[in-house]
Design a protein around this motif. Sequence first.
Motif, short mmCIF file in Angstrom:
data_model
loop_
_atom_site.label_atom_id
_atom_site.label_comp_id
_atom_site.label_asym_id
_atom_site.label_seq_id
_atom_site.Cartn_x
_atom_site.Cartn_y
_atom_site.Cartn_z
N LEU A 1 0.79 -1.28 0.08
CA LEU A 1 0.08 -0.03 -0.04
C LEU A 1 0.94 1.41 0.12
O LEU A 1 1.62 1.43 0.61
CB LEU A 1 -1.00 0.01 1.37
N ASP A 2 0.52 2.19 -1.07
CA ASP A 2 1.29 3.27 -1.10
C ASP A 2 0.51 4.57 -0.24
O ASP A 2 -0.64 4.45 0.01
CB ASP A 2 1.42 3.77 -2.35
N VAL A 3 1.35 5.57 0.37
CA VAL A 3 0.76 6.60 1.24
C VAL A 3 0.08 7.38 0.07
O VAL A 3 -0.94 7.94 0.38
CB VAL A 3 1.66 7.35 1.98
N HIS A 4 0.65 7.69 -1.23
CA HIS A 4 0.07 8.83 -1.80
C HIS A 4 -0.73 8.05 -3.09
O HIS A 4 -0.09 7.35 -3.87
CB HIS A 4 1.15 9.75 -2.32
N LEU A 5 -2.02 8.06 -3.10
CA LEU A 5 -2.84 7.45 -4.11
C LEU A 5 -3.61 8.46 -4.94
O LEU A 5 -3.85 9.69 -4.33
CB LEU A 5 -3.84 6.36 -3.59
N PRO A 6 -4.46 8.18 -6.01
CA PRO A 6 -4.92 9.41 -6.85
C PRO A 6 -6.15 9.77 -6.05
O PRO A 6 -6.42 10.78 -6.02
CB PRO A 6 -5.30 8.55 -8.10
N ASP A 7 -6.87 8.90 -5.06
CA ASP A 7 -8.13 9.47 -4.55
C ASP A 7 -8.04 9.63 -2.91
O ASP A 7 -7.63 10.69 -2.62
CB ASP A 7 -9.31 8.73 -4.79
N LEU A 8 -8.17 8.42 -2.44
CA LEU A 8 -7.81 8.40 -0.95
C LEU A 8 -6.23 8.33 -0.56
O LEU A 8 -5.40 7.72 -1.47
CB LEU A 8 -8.77 7.22 -0.31
N GLY A 9 -5.88 8.56 0.70
CA GLY A 9 -4.66 8.49 1.05
C GLY A 9 -4.43 7.02 1.54
O GLY A 9 -5.31 6.33 2.08
N GLY A 10 -3.16 6.54 1.33
CA GLY A 10 -3.02 5.22 1.71
C GLY A 10 -3.20 5.01 3.32
O GLY A 10 -3.66 3.82 3.59
N SER B 1 -10.70 -6.69 7.61
CA SER B 1 -9.59 -7.07 7.13
C SER B 1 -8.32 -7.56 7.93
O SER B 1 -7.60 -6.72 8.68
CB SER B 1 -9.09 -6.50 6.01
N ARG B 2 -7.92 -8.75 8.03
CA ARG B 2 -6.82 -9.22 8.75
C ARG B 2 -5.55 -9.20 7.90
O ARG B 2 -4.30 -9.80 8.29
CB ARG B 2 -7.09 -10.68 9.51
N ALA B 3 -5.31 -8.82 6.58
CA ALA B 3 -4.47 -8.93 5.92
C ALA B 3 -3.17 -8.11 6.43
O ALA B 3 -3.01 -7.09 7.02
CB ALA B 3 -4.69 -8.26 4.43
N GLY B 4 -1.90 -8.71 6.24
CA GLY B 4 -0.86 -7.89 6.55
C GLY B 4 -0.45 -6.89 5.66
O GLY B 4 -0.63 -7.02 4.26
N VAL B 5 -0.31 -5.83 5.96
CA VAL B 5 -0.15 -4.67 5.28
C VAL B 5 1.55 -4.05 5.24
O VAL B 5 2.22 -3.85 6.31
CB VAL B 5 -0.86 -3.44 5.45
N ILE B 6 2.05 -3.90 4.05
CA ILE B 6 3.51 -3.42 3.78
C ILE B 6 3.34 -1.78 2.98
O ILE B 6 2.69 -2.16 2.03
CB ILE B 6 4.58 -4.19 2.95
N MET B 7 3.57 -0.91 4.00
CA MET B 7 3.37 0.38 3.19
C MET B 7 4.94 0.53 2.38
O MET B 7 5.94 0.25 2.53
CB MET B 7 3.72 1.51 4.24
N VAL B 8 4.61 0.76 1.07
CA VAL B 8 5.77 0.68 -0.04
C VAL B 8 5.47 2.32 -0.73
O VAL B 8 4.74 2.50 -1.67
CB VAL B 8 5.34 -0.34 -1.09
N TYR C 1 7.49 -1.00 6.55
CA TYR C 1 7.47 0.33 5.70
C TYR C 1 8.57 0.21 5.06
O TYR C 1 9.76 0.42 5.46
CB TYR C 1 7.26 1.50 6.85
N VAL C 2 8.32 0.39 3.77
CA VAL C 2 9.54 0.34 2.91
C VAL C 2 9.65 1.49 1.84
O VAL C 2 8.69 1.84 1.37
CB VAL C 2 9.47 -0.87 1.78
N VAL C 3 10.73 2.24 1.89
CA VAL C 3 10.65 3.53 1.38
C VAL C 3 11.55 3.48 -0.16
O VAL C 3 12.50 2.89 -0.08
CB VAL C 3 11.64 4.54 2.24
N LYS C 4 10.93 4.22 -0.94
CA LYS C 4 11.25 3.89 -2.43
C LYS C 4 12.42 4.96 -2.49
O LYS C 4 12.35 6.24 -2.17
CB LYS C 4 10.07 4.25 -3.41
N PRO C 5 13.35 4.61 -3.34
CA PRO C 5 13.69 3.44 -4.38
C PRO C 5 14.28 2.30 -3.51
O PRO C 5 14.74 2.42 -2.45
CB PRO C 5 14.33 3.89 -5.42
N PHE C 6 13.95 1.14 -3.97
CA PHE C 6 14.47 -0.14 -3.21
C PHE C 6 14.72 -1.12 -4.28
O PHE C 6 14.10 -1.03 -5.45
CB PHE C 6 13.45 -0.63 -2.18
N GLU C 7 15.35 -2.11 -3.69
CA GLU C 7 15.74 -3.30 -4.60
C GLU C 7 14.83 -4.38 -4.62
O GLU C 7 14.22 -4.52 -3.45
CB GLU C 7 17.34 -3.76 -4.65
N GLN C 8 14.65 -5.22 -5.31
CA GLN C 8 13.63 -6.36 -5.41
C GLN C 8 13.88 -7.37 -4.14
O GLN C 8 13.13 -7.55 -3.51
CB GLN C 8 13.75 -7.20 -6.46
#
Length: 210
Positions: free
Chosen positions: A42-51, A63-70, A90-97
Motif C-alpha cells: 500500500l502506497d501512502v500517496h494514491l490518486p483518491d484516498l490516502g494510503g 481485514s486481517r491482511a498483513g500490510v506493507i507500506m511501499v 514500511y519500505v521507502v522507495k526506491p528499493f531493490e527487489q
Amino acid sequence: MVARLNARFVERTEGFEVVGVAANGEEAIALCAALDPDLVLLDVHLPDLGGLQVLARLREAGSRAGVIMVTAERDADTVRAAVAGGAMQYVVKPFEQHDLAERLHRVRNALLALGEGDADQATIDRAFGAARSPSRVAPLPKGLSRETAQLVEGLLEQDEEVSSSDAAERLGLSRVTARRYLEHFVTTGEAQVRLRYGGAGRPERRYRRP
C-alpha cells in the motif's frame, strides 16, 4: 507503472502470488473485500484516498491482511501513523527487489507463526520479531539463495523441530539442498541440531531455533 513494477517484484519472490492490482484507494478496498488477500502492498500517496485512509478502512471492514507500506513518504508522523494503523512493514522507495522480498517473507513468517487458536508468549515473540526485526539471515555461501534461505528460516520459526526431509517435502526442495540451508543456519548460530536415534542406520539430524 509503479504498481506494475511492484507486482513484478512480488511475482519474482518465491512463495508469493499477485492476485490483484489496484490503481487507487477505492479500488484497493473493493479488491480486498472481493479477494481477501493475505498481504497488501500500500502506497501512502494514491490518486483518491490516502494510503493511511485505505489502511483504516481495511481494518474497519475486518481485514486481517498483513500490510506493507511501499512509498516515497519519509515523514516521521506518517510512519508513526502507519504503525499505529496496523502496518507490519514500511519500505521507502526506491528499493531493490531483494529489499521487498525480505519484508514479504518477514510478514509471511509472522502470520504463519500465529496460526489459529491461542498463542503462548514464545510464539507471540517470534511473530513480532518476524514482523519487525531485520532479517537474521547471514551472508550466504555461494550457491545458496536469499529467498530459499528465508523460506527455510520461516519453517524454523513455525516448527519446534524439523529434519532435512521435513523441510524438503514442505518447501519443494531436494533433501540435500534443504540440509545445506539448515546446516548453514547451524554454522551461523541461528539453529541448533540434535541427533535422534531410532532404528538401524545413522541417527536423524533434527533442527530448531536456539
